[in-house]
Design a protein around this motif. Sequence first.
Motif, mmCIF file in Angstrom:
data_model
loop_
_atom_site.group_PDB
_atom_site.id
_atom_site.type_symbol
_atom_site.label_atom_id
_atom_site.label_comp_id
_atom_site.label_asym_id
_atom_site.label_seq_id
_atom_site.Cartn_x
_atom_site.Cartn_y
_atom_site.Cartn_z
ATOM 1 N N ALA A 1 -17.875 1.971 2.411
ATOM 2 C CA ALA A 1 -18.742 3.078 2.007
ATOM 3 C C ALA A 1 -17.937 4.364 1.868
ATOM 4 C CB ALA A 1 -19.879 3.260 3.008
ATOM 5 N N ASP A 2 -16.931 4.549 2.733
ATOM 6 C CA ASP A 2 -16.064 5.719 2.615
ATOM 7 C C ASP A 2 -15.274 5.678 1.309
ATOM 8 O OD1 ASP A 2 -16.653 7.165 4.912
ATOM 9 O OD2 ASP A 2 -15.324 5.958 6.147
ATOM 10 N N GLY B 1 -27.352 6.674 -4.020
ATOM 11 C CA GLY B 1 -27.751 5.278 -3.861
ATOM 12 C C GLY B 1 -26.561 4.356 -3.695
ATOM 13 N N LEU B 2 -25.479 4.622 -4.437
ATOM 14 C CA LEU B 2 -24.287 3.787 -4.335
ATOM 15 C C LEU B 2 -23.613 3.936 -2.972
ATOM 16 C CD1 LEU B 2 -22.756 4.285 -7.892
ATOM 17 C CD2 LEU B 2 -23.837 2.227 -6.981
ATOM 18 N N ILE B 3 -23.574 5.157 -2.451
ATOM 19 C CA ILE B 3 -23.015 5.384 -1.124
ATOM 20 C C ILE B 3 -23.835 4.648 -0.071
ATOM 21 C CG2 ILE B 3 -22.550 7.125 0.651
ATOM 22 C CD1 ILE B 3 -22.054 9.133 -1.625
ATOM 23 N N LEU B 4 -25.137 4.595 -0.310
ATOM 24 C CA LEU B 4 -26.066 4.017 0.660
ATOM 25 C C LEU B 4 -25.872 2.514 0.831
ATOM 26 C CD1 LEU B 4 -28.514 4.988 2.369
ATOM 27 C CD2 LEU B 4 -29.975 4.305 0.465
ATOM 28 N N ILE B 5 -25.500 1.812 -0.229
ATOM 29 C CA ILE B 5 -25.465 0.340 -0.186
ATOM 30 C C ILE B 5 -24.500 -0.206 0.871
ATOM 31 C CG2 ILE B 5 -24.886 -1.735 -1.508
ATOM 32 C CD1 ILE B 5 -26.015 -0.268 -3.990
ATOM 33 N N PRO B 6 -23.196 0.184 0.858
ATOM 34 C CA PRO B 6 -22.305 -0.350 1.889
ATOM 35 C C PRO B 6 -22.670 0.130 3.294
ATOM 36 C CG PRO B 6 -21.058 0.564 0.053
ATOM 37 C CD PRO B 6 -22.470 1.006 -0.115
ATOM 38 N N ALA B 7 -23.216 1.351 3.419
ATOM 39 C CA ALA B 7 -23.607 1.863 4.729
ATOM 40 C C ALA B 7 -24.730 1.023 5.328
ATOM 41 C CB ALA B 7 -24.039 3.329 4.608
ATOM 42 N N GLY C 1 -21.086 4.011 9.645
ATOM 43 C CA GLY C 1 -22.257 3.758 8.820
ATOM 44 C C GLY C 1 -23.260 4.889 8.896
ATOM 45 N N ALA C 2 -23.465 5.425 10.120
ATOM 46 C CA ALA C 2 -24.393 6.534 10.299
ATOM 47 C C ALA C 2 -23.911 7.778 9.556
ATOM 48 C CB ALA C 2 -24.560 6.839 11.785
ATOM 49 N N ILE C 3 -22.603 8.016 9.590
ATOM 50 C CA ILE C 3 -22.037 9.166 8.874
ATOM 51 C C ILE C 3 -22.263 9.021 7.377
ATOM 52 C CG2 ILE C 3 -19.866 10.290 8.233
ATOM 53 C CD1 ILE C 3 -18.906 9.701 11.113
ATOM 54 N N ASN C 4 -22.109 7.802 6.866
ATOM 55 C CA ASN C 4 -22.301 7.575 5.438
ATOM 56 C C ASN C 4 -23.772 7.655 5.034
ATOM 57 O OD1 ASN C 4 -19.655 6.970 4.064
ATOM 58 N ND2 ASN C 4 -19.508 5.622 5.826
ATOM 59 N N LEU C 5 -24.676 7.239 5.917
ATOM 60 C CA LEU C 5 -26.094 7.432 5.639
ATOM 61 C C LEU C 5 -26.414 8.919 5.504
ATOM 62 C CD1 LEU C 5 -27.860 4.869 8.020
ATOM 63 C CD2 LEU C 5 -27.760 4.787 5.516
ATOM 64 N N ARG C 6 -25.832 9.700 6.393
ATOM 65 C CA ARG C 6 -26.042 11.150 6.324
ATOM 66 C C ARG C 6 -25.456 11.727 5.039
ATOM 67 N NH1 ARG C 6 -23.990 15.660 10.781
ATOM 68 N NH2 ARG C 6 -24.810 17.478 9.680
#
Length: 209
Positions: free
Chosen positions: A55-56, A87-93, A185-190
């Motif tokens: 996600a990063d 949305g794309l960032i969200l998928i791997p997170a 994962g939480a950082i990427n959700l944010r």
Amino acid sequence: MATGDDHEDLHGDDGPGTALRRVVAVVALLNLLGMIGEIIMAVLAGSVALFADAADFCEDFLINGLVVAALGWSVRGRRRASVWLAGLILIPAVAALTTAAWKLVSGEPPEPFRLSLTAGAALALNLLCALLLVARRTEGGSLVRGAWLAARNDVLADALILVAGLVTAARPSIWPDVVIGVAAGAINLRAAGEVYEQARAETPRPGDD
């Protein structure tokens, strides 16, 4: 929001502006390759942390892609693109957090060799991106500086994942991978939420087609 000077630096016909866009385009491509590779290895190794790190890579690819392209788009176009980027960032997170939940149920640790090998490769890739951007971090405004900071911070994150792999090899456990993966994962959700909120706040003006 980029300033008029940022627009000129990135899209002008001058040599430095063109060189900057080429460097950032190379960094974007490296991050895209890193994302694809880490998703594959995350599945093979069963690693939460690798999903989160993918996600990063995804986020960094999108940031650098925007530096190259988005400043030439209309406000309306940037707003639409930002929603898709979130949305794309969200998928791997989400994949990382789902894998973490599965790990807690199954108790199966990730495969340590694949985890360590992939983290080492990701660290080298992010270090290369940081080195490419370090000389350009004062050009192109906040977007380029943000891209450099993201690459620099990812080097540290990959070092932590590498340590998690070595610890898991010495003492098999789900916890090093789960703790690092859930935090990332939480950082990427944010991050996905921030991109989406920024897109909603960027209201097109009349004539911004």
